[in-house]
Design a protein around this motif. Structure first.
Motif, mmCIF file in Angstrom:
data_model
loop_
_atom_site.group_PDB
_atom_site.id
_atom_site.type_symbol
_atom_site.label_atom_id
_atom_site.label_comp_id
_atom_site.label_asym_id
_atom_site.label_seq_id
_atom_site.Cartn_x
_atom_site.Cartn_y
_atom_site.Cartn_z
ATOM 1 N N GLY A 22 0.890 -1.221 -0.075
ATOM 2 C CA GLY A 22 -0.066 -0.042 -0.049
ATOM 3 C C GLY A 22 0.870 1.166 -0.113
ATOM 4 O O GLY A 22 0.465 2.361 -0.662
ATOM 5 N N ILE A 23 2.214 1.201 0.494
ATOM 6 C CA ILE A 23 2.907 2.106 0.395
ATOM 7 C C ILE A 23 3.826 2.053 -0.939
ATOM 8 O O ILE A 23 4.289 3.319 -1.405
ATOM 9 N N LEU A 24 4.085 1.048 -1.129
ATOM 10 C CA LEU A 24 5.295 0.908 -2.352
ATOM 11 C C LEU A 24 4.401 1.167 -3.533
ATOM 12 O O LEU A 24 5.070 1.541 -4.460
ATOM 13 N N TYR A 25 3.057 0.902 -3.617
ATOM 14 C CA TYR A 25 2.158 1.401 -4.817
ATOM 15 C C TYR A 25 2.403 2.932 -5.164
ATOM 16 O O TYR A 25 2.685 3.254 -6.213
ATOM 17 N N PRO A 26 2.172 3.795 -4.168
ATOM 18 C CA PRO A 26 2.278 5.160 -4.269
ATOM 19 C C PRO A 26 3.840 5.546 -4.737
ATOM 20 O O PRO A 26 4.071 6.373 -5.652
ATOM 21 N N PHE A 27 4.752 4.779 -4.239
ATOM 22 C CA PHE A 27 6.012 5.015 -4.590
ATOM 23 C C PHE A 27 6.202 4.734 -6.204
ATOM 24 O O PHE A 27 6.902 5.580 -6.472
ATOM 25 N N LEU A 29 4.120 4.679 -8.435
ATOM 26 C CA LEU A 29 3.283 5.634 -8.997
ATOM 27 C C LEU A 29 3.959 6.774 -9.200
ATOM 28 O O LEU A 29 4.088 7.663 -10.279
ATOM 29 N N GLY A 30 4.677 7.369 -7.925
ATOM 30 C CA GLY A 30 5.440 8.584 -7.930
ATOM 31 C C GLY A 30 6.516 8.554 -9.259
ATOM 32 O O GLY A 30 6.817 9.272 -9.958
ATOM 33 N N ILE A 261 8.367 15.552 -7.512
ATOM 34 C CA ILE A 261 8.723 14.201 -7.315
ATOM 35 C C ILE A 261 10.152 13.795 -7.813
ATOM 36 O O ILE A 261 10.973 13.059 -7.060
ATOM 37 N N ILE A 265 12.972 11.672 -5.736
ATOM 38 C CA ILE A 265 13.420 10.332 -6.053
ATOM 39 C C ILE A 265 15.041 10.488 -6.149
ATOM 40 O O ILE A 265 15.601 9.791 -5.694
ATOM 41 N N VAL B 130 6.703 9.457 -1.135
ATOM 42 C CA VAL B 130 5.427 8.713 -1.358
ATOM 43 C C VAL B 130 4.306 9.869 -1.158
ATOM 44 O O VAL B 130 3.143 9.619 -1.508
ATOM 45 N N PRO B 133 2.580 11.698 -4.330
ATOM 46 C CA PRO B 133 1.795 10.622 -5.328
ATOM 47 C C PRO B 133 0.557 10.484 -4.351
ATOM 48 O O PRO B 133 -0.470 10.366 -4.921
ATOM 49 N N TRP B 152 -3.620 4.950 7.367
ATOM 50 C CA TRP B 152 -3.034 4.349 6.328
ATOM 51 C C TRP B 152 -1.535 4.882 6.160
ATOM 52 O O TRP B 152 -0.780 4.124 6.051
#
Lengths: 293, 284
Positions: A22-27, A29-30, A261, A265, B130, B133, B152
């Motif tokens: 759930g956290i890796l997904y936004p990462f 996505l970013g 972003i 990164i 994070v 995003p 969350w």
């Protein structure tokens, strides 16, 4: 081993793994966003490849931020190490005073850094702050603490030092208390001087413990945000715009999401590399210390 | 000289005792003065904020204004928000973190070390990587400025803490205890709940409080992912600094109110702090 046992650990880890995703997904996505020209003014972004990163690295603003970040991290972690180890050594003497003070050592560490920055901001106001009020008798009544470039950087480092020196001190104190006694007894028998004992025995044996604290502090200072945000917001000019503040300004203030972003990164990559190097060094030091015992 | 005394003597610096004590005192004045000063500032009447420094008639008006929300800043609500999202994040972290910590302490399985390291690496990731995003995502999903959204994202802070510290607590238990329970006819599940879990209860208490403190003190997540209804005290305290005339006494009162819970908890778990703060990297 039965199949059941082989499977069990995975089942137990799955919930944590899902949350992690759930956290890796936004990462992810970013990371994907940075390939686009994505901003509030452009709801249908074009694919631009690595253009954002190219822009980051050619901008003076980035190199300025990188420089400020390094100055901040080295300054804060450096002062905290020296001061923290000194405090730990003084507390380790275990005078009555030391035993009383040790109990309140953690106090600043438990205050949110942003709250600490607010507190210091009130104290450092040039005309009405208490710091200048106390300095007046020494002829230093009108220092513009956070309003000059150098002053702002030094002030924010000072807040970091105030908050995190106890962290280094606590770990160093724990280290001091777990050192073996025999080398020191041997040194005493050999008639070694105190300074010699400190430099050749205490410090090298303590270093692995202190290094853990230093690594944590250096990594955390590279990604400082809250202290600067509350104290100077990056100013005056861009004298305290560390990388996370720059990313915030670009992404949230100016709503250039992709570009902001990209900054984070790059910072993430730097922190990751620094972590790898430092952890490897730590491993080597710890092995050496274990052999020396 | 006892062994212990001799050991201490070995580190003693050349400094005479009084000089060492003086140096120590100097540091602690630096460490404690800001807090003391905030107490003074928070008790000052609004009209004496800039005039005299150390003489004034103390008043609780500042606290009354802050907690009453008279400045249009619903601080009490922010306080409750902080409580809700911090407790929520800790509870969720315990539910998923305890089994994971147990598994990684008891079994070496493929990918376990990588997974643990991934979790730890969040500790060093820049938050904004994070958050930005998530900001975009939350706007779309309707999670922006909600409790669910905050809980969350606070996992990023609390879950690694729970997993790493509890892992070292579980690793310190000998597996024989559970094996004995298994021989007595317990199932694996029973062995975990009736044998292992009660034994690490002090660890669970300590890690919960520490995780709560970390969640409570977080600033950057609520700053970007909330606006008003789920905003927390760390962001709320900053809003007293805004406006054309900074209200020093209110800012100080808000700052102090917001540090009460973490300070109280820290005092109760002081013994466990080293292990927690270093993520078990230095075993005490």
């Amino acid at each position: 081993m039965s199949r059941r046992t082989a499977l069990r650990p995975y089942l137990l880890v799955v919930p944590a793994l899902l949350l992690t995703c759930g956290i890796l997904y936004p990462f992810g996505l970013g990371l994907y966003y940075t390939l686009f020209d994505f901003s509030a003014s452009k709801p249908r972004p074009d694919m631009v490849g690595l253009h954002n990163y190219a822009t980051v690295f050619t901008e003076d603003a980035f190199w300025n931020s990188a420089w400020v970040t390094v100055l901040y991290a080295v300054g804060a972690a450096g002062v905290e190490t020296v001061l923290g180890v000194s405090v730990a050594l003084l507390l380790h003497r275990s005078s009555l005073l030391g035993r009383v003070l040790e109990k309140i050592l953690i106090l600043p560490l438990m205050i949110a850094p942003v709250i600490a920055a607010i507190m210091w901001k009130l104290m450092l106001q040039p005309s009405v702050g208490v710091v200048n009020h106390l300095l007046k008798p020494f002829g230093l009544g009108g220092v513009q603490w956070t309003d000059t470039p150098t002053g702002a950087l030094l002030s924010s480092i000072a807040v970091d030092v105030w908050v995190y020196t106890p962290f280094v001190a606590i770990l160093a104190l724990a280290g001091l208390r777990s050192l073996p006694a025999s080398p020191f007894e041997a040194a005493a028998v050999d008639g070694a001087g105190r300074w010699y004992t400190f430099r050749r025995l205490t410090l090298p044996m303590l270093w692995p413990y202190v290094l853990v604290a230093v690594i944590f502090r250096f990594m955390d200072s590279l990604k400082v945000f809250d202290i600067i945000y509350a104290l100077t917001e990056g100013g005056p000019g861009d004298s305290t715009v560390v990388l996370q503040i720059r990313a915030y300004l670009e992404a949230i203030r100016f709503q250039r999401y992709s570009f902001g972003i990209s900054y984070t990164i790059v910072l993430w990559a730097v922190v990751y590399l620094a972590a790898m190097v430092l952890v490897r060094y730590l491993g080597r030091i710890q092995r050496k210390a274990a052999e020396a015992r | 000289m006892t062994r212990r005394e001799r050991r201490r003597a070995a580190y003693r610096t050349r400094l005479p005792g009084w000089l060492a004590d003086a140096a120590l005192l100097l540091y602690f004045v630096f460490a404690l003065f800001p807090v003391a000063w905030m107490v003074i500032l928070s008790l000052k009447p609004a009209d004496q904020l800039f005039s005299t420094y150390f003489s004034f008639t103390p008043t609780l008006d500042g606290y009354r204004t802050v907690l009453g929300g008279d400045e249009g800043i619903p601080f009490t609500r922010f306080f409750v928000n902080s409580l809700v999202v911090s407790v929520g994040a800790v509870a969720l972290s315990l539910v998923v973190g305890l089994p994971a910590a147990y598994a990684s302490a008891r079994w070496r399985f493929r990918g376990s070390e990588n997974l643990m390291f991934t979790l730890l690496s969040f500790r060093f990731a820049p938050e904004l990587t994070v958050i930005i995003p998530l900001f975009v995502l939350y706007q779309k999903l309707g999670l922006f400025d909600t409790y669910v959204g905050m809980v969350w994202v606070l996992q990023l802070v609390t879950l690694p803490l729970v997993v790493w510290i509890m892992r070292s607590y579980f690793a310190d238990l000998t597996p024989e205890l559970e094996q004995a329970a298994l021989l007595d006819g317990y199932s694996r599940k029973q062995a975990f709940f009736k044998v292992a879990l009660p034994l690490v209860r002090p660890g669970i208490a300590a890690v919960s409080l520490l995780a709560f403190i970390f969640a409570w003190n977080n600033f950057v997540f609520p700053l970007i992912l909330t606006s008003s209804s789920a905003q927390t005290v760390t962001v709320g305290a900053l809003s007293f600094l805004g406006g054309d005339r900074p209200k020093y006494n209110l800012t100080a009162a808000a700052a102090l109110v917001s540090v009460v819970p973490p300070l109280l908890l820290a005092l109760t778990i002081q013994r466990y702090l080293v292990r927690g703060l270093s993520f078990g990297a230095v075993k005490s």
